[in-house]
Design a protein around this motif. Structure first.
Motif, PDB file in Angstrom:
ATOM      1  N   MET A   1      51.088  27.907  21.639  1.00  0.00           N
ATOM      2  CA  MET A   1      52.115  27.125  22.314  1.00  0.00           C
ATOM      3  C   MET A   1      52.494  27.755  23.650  1.00  0.00           C
ATOM      4  SD  MET A   1      53.955  24.400  22.205  1.00  0.00           S
ATOM      5  CE  MET A   1      53.923  23.916  20.476  1.00  0.00           C
ATOM      6  N   VAL A   2      52.681  29.089  23.659  1.00  0.00           N
ATOM      7  CA  VAL A   2      53.031  29.784  24.902  1.00  0.00           C
ATOM      8  C   VAL A   2      51.924  29.616  25.930  1.00  0.00           C
ATOM      9  CG1 VAL A   2      53.452  32.037  25.944  1.00  0.00           C
ATOM     10  CG2 VAL A   2      54.528  31.450  23.770  1.00  0.00           C
ATOM     11  N   ASN A   3      50.677  29.808  25.497  1.00  0.00           N
ATOM     12  CA  ASN A   3      49.551  29.701  26.424  1.00  0.00           C
ATOM     13  C   ASN A   3      49.393  28.276  26.946  1.00  0.00           C
ATOM     14  OD1 ASN A   3      49.051  32.384  26.026  1.00  0.00           O
ATOM     15  ND2 ASN A   3      47.274  32.090  24.702  1.00  0.00           N
ATOM     16  N   ARG A   4      49.543  27.304  26.085  1.00  0.00           N
ATOM     17  CA  ARG A   4      49.391  25.909  26.509  1.00  0.00           C
ATOM     18  C   ARG A   4      50.460  25.543  27.529  1.00  0.00           C
ATOM     19  NH1 ARG A   4      49.421  21.547  21.859  1.00  0.00           N
ATOM     20  NH2 ARG A   4      47.589  22.789  21.297  1.00  0.00           N
ATOM     21  N   SER A   5      51.690  25.943  27.259  1.00  0.00           N
ATOM     22  CA  SER A   5      52.779  25.653  28.195  1.00  0.00           C
ATOM     23  C   SER A   5      52.532  26.323  29.540  1.00  0.00           C
ATOM     24  CB  SER A   5      54.115  26.126  27.613  1.00  0.00           C
ATOM     25  OG  SER A   5      54.423  25.436  26.422  1.00  0.00           O
ATOM     26  N   ALA A   6      52.028  27.556  29.496  1.00  0.00           N
ATOM     27  CA  ALA A   6      51.739  28.274  30.735  1.00  0.00           C
ATOM     28  C   ALA A   6      50.650  27.570  31.533  1.00  0.00           C
ATOM     29  CB  ALA A   6      51.327  29.708  30.424  1.00  0.00           C
ATOM     30  N   ASP A   7      49.608  27.127  30.848  1.00  0.00           N
ATOM     31  CA  ASP A   7      48.479  26.491  31.534  1.00  0.00           C
ATOM     32  C   ASP A   7      48.851  25.138  32.130  1.00  0.00           C
ATOM     33  OD1 ASP A   7      46.992  28.674  30.814  1.00  0.00           O
ATOM     34  OD2 ASP A   7      45.962  27.699  29.146  1.00  0.00           O
ATOM     35  N   GLU A   8      49.868  24.499  31.577  1.00  0.00           N
ATOM     36  CA  GLU A   8      50.267  23.178  32.063  1.00  0.00           C
ATOM     37  C   GLU A   8      51.292  23.246  33.191  1.00  0.00           C
ATOM     38  OE1 GLU A   8      51.643  21.241  28.564  1.00  0.00           O
ATOM     39  OE2 GLU A   8      49.623  20.765  27.810  1.00  0.00           O
ATOM     40  N   ALA A   9      51.873  24.415  33.422  1.00  0.00           N
ATOM     41  CA  ALA A   9      52.926  24.551  34.432  1.00  0.00           C
ATOM     42  C   ALA A   9      52.343  25.022  35.766  1.00  0.00           C
ATOM     43  CB  ALA A   9      53.990  25.533  33.950  1.00  0.00           C
ATOM     44  N   GLU A  10      52.697  24.348  36.847  1.00  0.00           N
ATOM     45  CA  GLU A  10      52.168  24.702  38.162  1.00  0.00           C
ATOM     46  C   GLU A  10      52.715  26.028  38.678  1.00  0.00           C
ATOM     47  OE1 GLU A  10      52.877  21.559  40.886  1.00  0.00           O
ATOM     48  OE2 GLU A  10      51.510  20.150  39.906  1.00  0.00           O
ATOM     49  N   THR A  11      53.860  26.439  38.177  1.00  0.00           N
ATOM     50  CA  THR A  11      54.488  27.663  38.675  1.00  0.00           C
ATOM     51  C   THR A  11      54.200  28.875  37.793  1.00  0.00           C
ATOM     52  OG1 THR A  11      56.536  27.148  37.483  1.00  0.00           O
ATOM     53  CG2 THR A  11      56.351  26.379  39.778  1.00  0.00           C
ATOM     54  N   VAL A  12      53.328  28.690  36.803  1.00  0.00           N
ATOM     55  CA  VAL A  12      53.014  29.772  35.867  1.00  0.00           C
ATOM     56  C   VAL A  12      51.523  30.071  35.923  1.00  0.00           C
ATOM     57  CG1 VAL A  12      53.084  30.546  33.465  1.00  0.00           C
ATOM     58  CG2 VAL A  12      54.903  29.067  34.348  1.00  0.00           C
ATOM     59  N   LEU A  13      51.191  31.349  35.941  1.00  0.00           N
ATOM     60  CA  LEU A  13      49.793  31.788  35.917  1.00  0.00           C
ATOM     61  C   LEU A  13      49.597  32.689  34.708  1.00  0.00           C
ATOM     62  CD1 LEU A  13      47.027  31.872  37.387  1.00  0.00           C
ATOM     63  CD2 LEU A  13      47.854  33.917  38.571  1.00  0.00           C
ATOM     64  N   ARG A  14      48.579  32.374  33.915  1.00  0.00           N
ATOM     65  CA  ARG A  14      48.315  33.165  32.705  1.00  0.00           C
ATOM     66  C   ARG A  14      47.167  34.137  32.940  1.00  0.00           C
ATOM     67  NH1 ARG A  14      45.284  32.298  27.709  1.00  0.00           N
ATOM     68  NH2 ARG A  14      44.674  30.209  28.451  1.00  0.00           N
ATOM     69  N   LEU A  15      47.399  35.381  32.558  1.00  0.00           N
ATOM     70  CA  LEU A  15      46.391  36.428  32.636  1.00  0.00           C
ATOM     71  C   LEU A  15      46.064  36.919  31.232  1.00  0.00           C
ATOM     72  CD1 LEU A  15      48.034  38.779  35.329  1.00  0.00           C
ATOM     73  CD2 LEU A  15      46.821  36.640  35.730  1.00  0.00           C
ATOM     74  N   SER A  16      44.855  37.385  31.084  1.00  0.00           N
ATOM     75  CA  SER A  16      44.451  38.095  29.874  1.00  0.00           C
ATOM     76  C   SER A  16      43.908  39.437  30.332  1.00  0.00           C
ATOM     77  CB  SER A  16      43.371  37.297  29.130  1.00  0.00           C
ATOM     78  OG  SER A  16      42.755  38.083  28.125  1.00  0.00           O
ATOM     79  N   TRP A  17      44.424  40.532  29.759  1.00  0.00           N
ATOM     80  CA  TRP A  17      43.917  41.830  30.204  1.00  0.00           C
ATOM     81  C   TRP A  17      43.727  42.774  29.033  1.00  0.00           C
ATOM     82  CZ3 TRP A  17      48.461  43.964  33.751  1.00  0.00           C
ATOM     83  CH2 TRP A  17      49.541  44.337  32.972  1.00  0.00           C
ATOM     84  N   ASP A  18      42.859  43.753  29.260  1.00  0.00           N
ATOM     85  CA  ASP A  18      42.600  44.764  28.235  1.00  0.00           C
ATOM     86  C   ASP A  18      41.618  45.784  28.796  1.00  0.00           C
ATOM     87  OD1 ASP A  18      42.863  46.074  25.853  1.00  0.00           O
ATOM     88  OD2 ASP A  18      41.508  44.786  24.721  1.00  0.00           O
ATOM     89  N   ALA A  19      41.550  46.925  28.122  1.00  0.00           N
ATOM     90  CA  ALA A  19      40.569  47.953  28.446  1.00  0.00           C
ATOM     91  C   ALA A  19      39.371  47.828  27.512  1.00  0.00           C
ATOM     92  CB  ALA A  19      41.188  49.340  28.315  1.00  0.00           C
ATOM     93  N   LYS A  20      38.241  48.323  27.983  1.00  0.00           N
ATOM     94  CA  LYS A  20      37.030  48.395  27.168  1.00  0.00           C
ATOM     95  C   LYS A  20      36.753  49.856  26.844  1.00  0.00           C
ATOM     96  CE  LYS A  20      32.139  46.950  27.236  1.00  0.00           C
ATOM     97  NZ  LYS A  20      31.665  48.195  26.579  1.00  0.00           N
ATOM     98  N   ALA A  21      35.974  50.089  25.812  1.00  0.00           N
ATOM     99  CA  ALA A  21      35.615  51.461  25.455  1.00  0.00           C
ATOM    100  C   ALA A  21      34.953  52.164  26.639  1.00  0.00           C
ATOM    101  CB  ALA A  21      34.677  51.459  24.251  1.00  0.00           C
ATOM    102  N   ALA A  22      35.174  53.463  26.741  1.00  0.00           N
ATOM    103  CA  ALA A  22      34.631  54.252  27.844  1.00  0.00           C
ATOM    104  C   ALA A  22      33.110  54.134  27.908  1.00  0.00           C
ATOM    105  CB  ALA A  22      35.039  55.708  27.685  1.00  0.00           C
TER     106      ALA A  22
END
Length: 230
Positions: A1-22
């Motif tokens: 629900m949070v992601n869908r609302s973010a993707d539908e809003a023009e003033t909101v940008l959704r990021l996905s972030w994480d580290a990978k193993a060395a």
């Protein structure tokens, strides 16, 4: 629900972030076949060095940004990456006033990590942004979109000899996600582990963090514009 609302809003940008193993640098056998038919060592010896990857992915845009460091991926490194990324990309999103960040509850960016929250509050204030930290619970990291990008990268350089820093960066640059190549940077500098705020210092930070009444540590809001006015 949070992601869908973010993707539908023009003033909101959704990021996905994480580290990978060395990534170990050296003549190591990584399985698979490489393009030049070079053979890796039969045994894993001491690596020449290590690079730690961290990525920011924009699911709606299929944009992937990869940052490598020979230092530790700490809270300070993560927020430095965010500052660098936003400084290079904010002109693309002039109407955005809110960032929703999908992430795992990892050790350097979990919702009780004092240095991470301090730096995120500072970033939100300095950039006048609303930040929504949306955490995936344990064993659900596969739903974090950037995890799929790491799988593509691993398949891309599987079998190759990553025997120096340039080789790691070049293979990262030539991978593709839905036909698009990532932006890749090597960040210099040393990051110290274990930086923590005192309980008194943390009380000040917590005043600017709103935790969801039901989701608790899994969903946090930081209202940067109100901090600039305060």
């Amino acid at each position: 629900m949070v992601n869908r609302s973010a993707d539908e809003a023009e003033t909101v940008l959704r990021l996905s972030w994480d580290a990978k193993a060395a990534v170990k640098i050296g003549d190591f056998s990584r399985g698979g076949k490489n393009r030049l038919e070079r053979k890796g060592a039969d045994h894993d010896f001491q690596p020449k060095g290590i690079l730690n990857p961290f990525g920011i992915f924009l699911p709606q845009w299929d944009d992937l940004h990869l940052y490598f460091t020979a230092s530790a991926v700490t809270s300070d490194f993560i927020v430095d990456v965010l500052e660098r990324w936003w400084g290079s990309n904010r002109q693309r999103f002039p109407r955005v006033d809110t960032l929703v960040i999908n992430q795992d509850n990892g050790p350097e960016l979990h919702s009780r990590r004092t240095q991470f929250l301090k730096r995120m509050v500072q970033f939100a204030r300095d950039q006048a942004l609303r930040i929504r930290l949306a955490y995936y619970p344990p064993y659900h990291s596969k739903y974090n979109a950037i995890e799929h990008c790491w799988g593509i990268l691993e398949n891309h350089w599987n079998g190759e000899l990553l025997d120096d820093v340039d080789a790691v960066l070049e293979f990262a640059r030539t991978m593709t996600w839905n036909g698009k190549k990532p932006e890749v940077e090597l960040l210099c500098g040393t990051y110290r582990k274990g930086i923590r705020l005192s309980p008194r210092q943390m009380k000040v930070v917590e005043k600017h963090v709103t935790r969801d009444a039901e989701l608790g540590k899994w969903f946090l809001d930081i209202d940067g514009p109100s901090l600039r006015l305060g």
